[in-house]
Write a protein that holds these residues in place. Structure first.
Motif, PDB file in Angstrom:
ATOM      1  N   VAL A  25       0.847  -1.197   0.113  1.00 32.30           N
ATOM      2  CA  VAL A  25       0.025   0.067   0.010  1.00 32.30           C
ATOM      3  C   VAL A  25       0.895   1.192   0.049  1.00 32.30           C
ATOM      4  N   THR A  26       0.389   2.263  -0.758  1.00 30.73           N
ATOM      5  CA  THR A  26       1.194   3.533  -0.667  1.00 30.73           C
ATOM      6  C   THR A  26       0.476   4.613   0.474  1.00 30.73           C
ATOM      7  N   ILE A  27       1.387   5.272   0.821  1.00 34.35           N
ATOM      8  CA  ILE A  27       1.120   6.251   1.882  1.00 34.35           C
ATOM      9  C   ILE A  27      -0.272   7.194   1.138  1.00 34.35           C
ATOM     10  N   ALA A  28      -0.028   7.624  -0.052  1.00 37.16           N
ATOM     11  CA  ALA A  28      -1.134   8.442  -0.856  1.00 37.16           C
ATOM     12  C   ALA A  28      -2.446   7.711  -1.059  1.00 37.16           C
ATOM     13  N   GLN A  29      -2.274   6.245  -1.112  1.00 36.96           N
ATOM     14  CA  GLN A  29      -3.440   5.299  -1.114  1.00 36.96           C
ATOM     15  C   GLN A  29      -4.189   5.542   0.248  1.00 36.96           C
ATOM     16  N   ALA A  30      -3.375   5.193   1.045  1.00 35.40           N
ATOM     17  CA  ALA A  30      -3.872   4.920   2.463  1.00 35.40           C
ATOM     18  C   ALA A  30      -4.625   6.502   2.934  1.00 35.40           C
ATOM     19  N   GLU A  31      -3.969   7.543   2.693  1.00 32.04           N
ATOM     20  CA  GLU A  31      -4.359   8.967   3.038  1.00 32.04           C
ATOM     21  C   GLU A  31      -5.666   9.135   2.103  1.00 32.04           C
ATOM     22  N   ALA A  32      -5.730   8.700   0.963  1.00 31.13           N
ATOM     23  CA  ALA A  32      -6.988   8.935   0.129  1.00 31.13           C
ATOM     24  C   ALA A  32      -8.013   8.219   0.812  1.00 31.13           C
ATOM     25  N   ALA A  33      -7.717   7.165   1.688  1.00 32.65           N
ATOM     26  CA  ALA A  33      -8.693   6.431   2.031  1.00 32.65           C
ATOM     27  C   ALA A  33      -9.311   6.693   3.407  1.00 32.65           C
ATOM     28  N   GLY A  34      -8.518   7.857   4.008  1.00 31.52           N
ATOM     29  CA  GLY A  34      -8.855   8.590   5.229  1.00 31.52           C
ATOM     30  C   GLY A  34      -7.883   8.164   6.196  1.00 31.52           C
ATOM     31  N   ILE A  35      -6.649   7.407   6.191  1.00 27.25           N
ATOM     32  CA  ILE A  35      -6.116   6.997   7.099  1.00 27.25           C
ATOM     33  C   ILE A  35      -4.857   7.940   7.299  1.00 27.25           C
ATOM     34  N   ASP A  36      -4.586   8.292   8.391  1.00 31.16           N
ATOM     35  CA  ASP A  36      -3.543   9.433   8.588  1.00 31.16           C
ATOM     36  C   ASP A  36      -2.044   8.997   8.621  1.00 31.16           C
ATOM     37  N   ARG A  37      -1.038   9.536   8.755  1.00 28.69           N
ATOM     38  CA  ARG A  37       0.136   9.036   8.603  1.00 28.69           C
ATOM     39  C   ARG A  37       0.483   8.582  10.087  1.00 28.69           C
ATOM     40  N   TRP A  38      -0.268   9.426  10.975  1.00 30.29           N
ATOM     41  CA  TRP A  38      -0.086   8.544  12.460  1.00 30.29           C
ATOM     42  C   TRP A  38      -0.477   7.324  12.689  1.00 30.29           C
ATOM     43  N   ALA A  39      -1.537   6.855  12.342  1.00 25.83           N
ATOM     44  CA  ALA A  39      -1.990   5.772  12.270  1.00 25.83           C
ATOM     45  C   ALA A  39      -1.103   4.772  11.465  1.00 25.83           C
ATOM     46  N   LEU A  40      -0.359   5.074  10.181  1.00 26.13           N
ATOM     47  CA  LEU A  40       0.369   4.141   9.573  1.00 26.13           C
ATOM     48  C   LEU A  40       1.748   4.004  10.660  1.00 26.13           C
ATOM     49  N   GLU A  41       2.003   5.105  11.268  1.00 24.81           N
ATOM     50  CA  GLU A  41       3.271   5.056  11.961  1.00 24.81           C
ATOM     51  C   GLU A  41       3.027   4.013  12.968  1.00 24.81           C
ATOM     52  N   ARG A  42       1.805   4.206  13.647  1.00 26.89           N
ATOM     53  CA  ARG A  42       1.757   3.119  14.862  1.00 26.89           C
ATOM     54  C   ARG A  42       1.788   1.681  14.436  1.00 26.89           C
ATOM     55  N   ARG A  43       1.125   1.296  13.225  1.00 26.79           N
ATOM     56  CA  ARG A  43       1.100   0.076  12.825  1.00 26.79           C
ATOM     57  C   ARG A  43       2.569  -0.347  12.240  1.00 26.79           C
ATOM     58  N   ARG A  44       3.572   0.598  11.834  1.00 28.15           N
ATOM     59  CA  ARG A  44       4.827   0.191  11.594  1.00 28.15           C
ATOM     60  C   ARG A  44       5.489  -0.089  12.928  1.00 28.15           C
ATOM     61  N   GLU A  45       5.224   0.818  13.989  1.00 30.50           N
ATOM     62  CA  GLU A  45       5.850   0.493  15.246  1.00 30.50           C
ATOM     63  C   GLU A  45       5.405  -0.720  15.884  1.00 30.50           C
ATOM     64  N   ALA A  46       4.241  -1.164  15.356  1.00 27.51           N
ATOM     65  CA  ALA A  46       3.619  -2.373  15.966  1.00 27.51           C
ATOM     66  C   ALA A  46       3.972  -3.560  15.137  1.00 27.51           C
ATOM     67  N   GLY A  47       4.663  -3.303  14.284  1.00 34.49           N
ATOM     68  CA  GLY A  47       5.046  -4.450  13.123  1.00 34.49           C
ATOM     69  C   GLY A  47       4.197  -5.087  12.427  1.00 34.49           C
ATOM     70  N   ALA A  48       2.924  -4.333  11.948  1.00 35.20           N
ATOM     71  CA  ALA A  48       2.057  -4.600  11.297  1.00 35.20           C
ATOM     72  C   ALA A  48       2.330  -4.234   9.749  1.00 35.20           C
ATOM     73  N   LEU A  49       3.022  -2.975   9.483  1.00 33.54           N
ATOM     74  CA  LEU A  49       3.586  -2.691   8.374  1.00 33.54           C
ATOM     75  C   LEU A  49       5.038  -2.428   8.253  1.00 33.54           C
ATOM     76  N   ALA A  50       5.533  -2.623   7.175  1.00 33.35           N
ATOM     77  CA  ALA A  50       7.203  -2.436   7.005  1.00 33.35           C
ATOM     78  C   ALA A  50       7.141  -1.715   5.862  1.00 33.35           C
ATOM     79  N   PRO A  51       8.170  -0.786   5.844  1.00 31.15           N
ATOM     80  CA  PRO A  51       8.467   0.092   4.797  1.00 31.15           C
ATOM     81  C   PRO A  51       9.166  -0.715   3.807  1.00 31.15           C
ATOM     82  N   MET A  52       8.966  -0.388   2.485  1.00 29.83           N
ATOM     83  CA  MET A  52       9.618  -0.925   1.473  1.00 29.83           C
ATOM     84  C   MET A  52      10.477  -0.162   0.577  1.00 29.83           C
ATOM     85  N   PHE A  53       9.721   0.928   0.203  1.00 29.64           N
ATOM     86  CA  PHE A  53      10.522   2.055  -0.763  1.00 29.64           C
ATOM     87  C   PHE A  53       9.775   3.136  -0.316  1.00 29.64           C
TER      88      PHE A  53
END
Length: 79
Positions: A25-53
């Motif tokens: 998933v791209t950050i732009a796609q997530a934001e377009a779906a109403g998901i803010d960067r803070w929510a993405l960062e929380r999931r990254r910190e929890a290990g549910a998301l991993a940065p690719m590029f």
């Protein structure tokens, strides 16, 4: 600022976005779906998301594959 979506809605939206993109998933796609960067960062910190590029993240429930790496690189390039 708190996200208007519930945790369940955020996770469902991420799965829906990633389903046709080999778990990416791209950050732009997530934001377009109403998901803010803070929510993405929380999931990254929890290990549910991993940065690719730059601007591309992988749902960690999906295995990392060569095809996913190629698609991730393509998604990282602005249109």
């Amino acid at each position: 600022m708190a996200n208007a979506l519930s945790t369940f809605q955020i996770d469902a939206a991420l799965r829906r976005l990633a389903r046709s993109q080999l778990g990416l998933v791209t950050i732009a796609q997530a934001e377009a779906a109403g998901i803010d960067r803070w929510a993405l960062e929380r999931r990254r910190e929890a290990g549910a998301l991993a940065p690719m590029f730059a601007e591309v993240m992988r749902l960690t429930v999906t295995p990392c594959t060569p095809e996913q790496q190629i698609l991730g690189a393509a998604l990282a390039v602005p249109e």
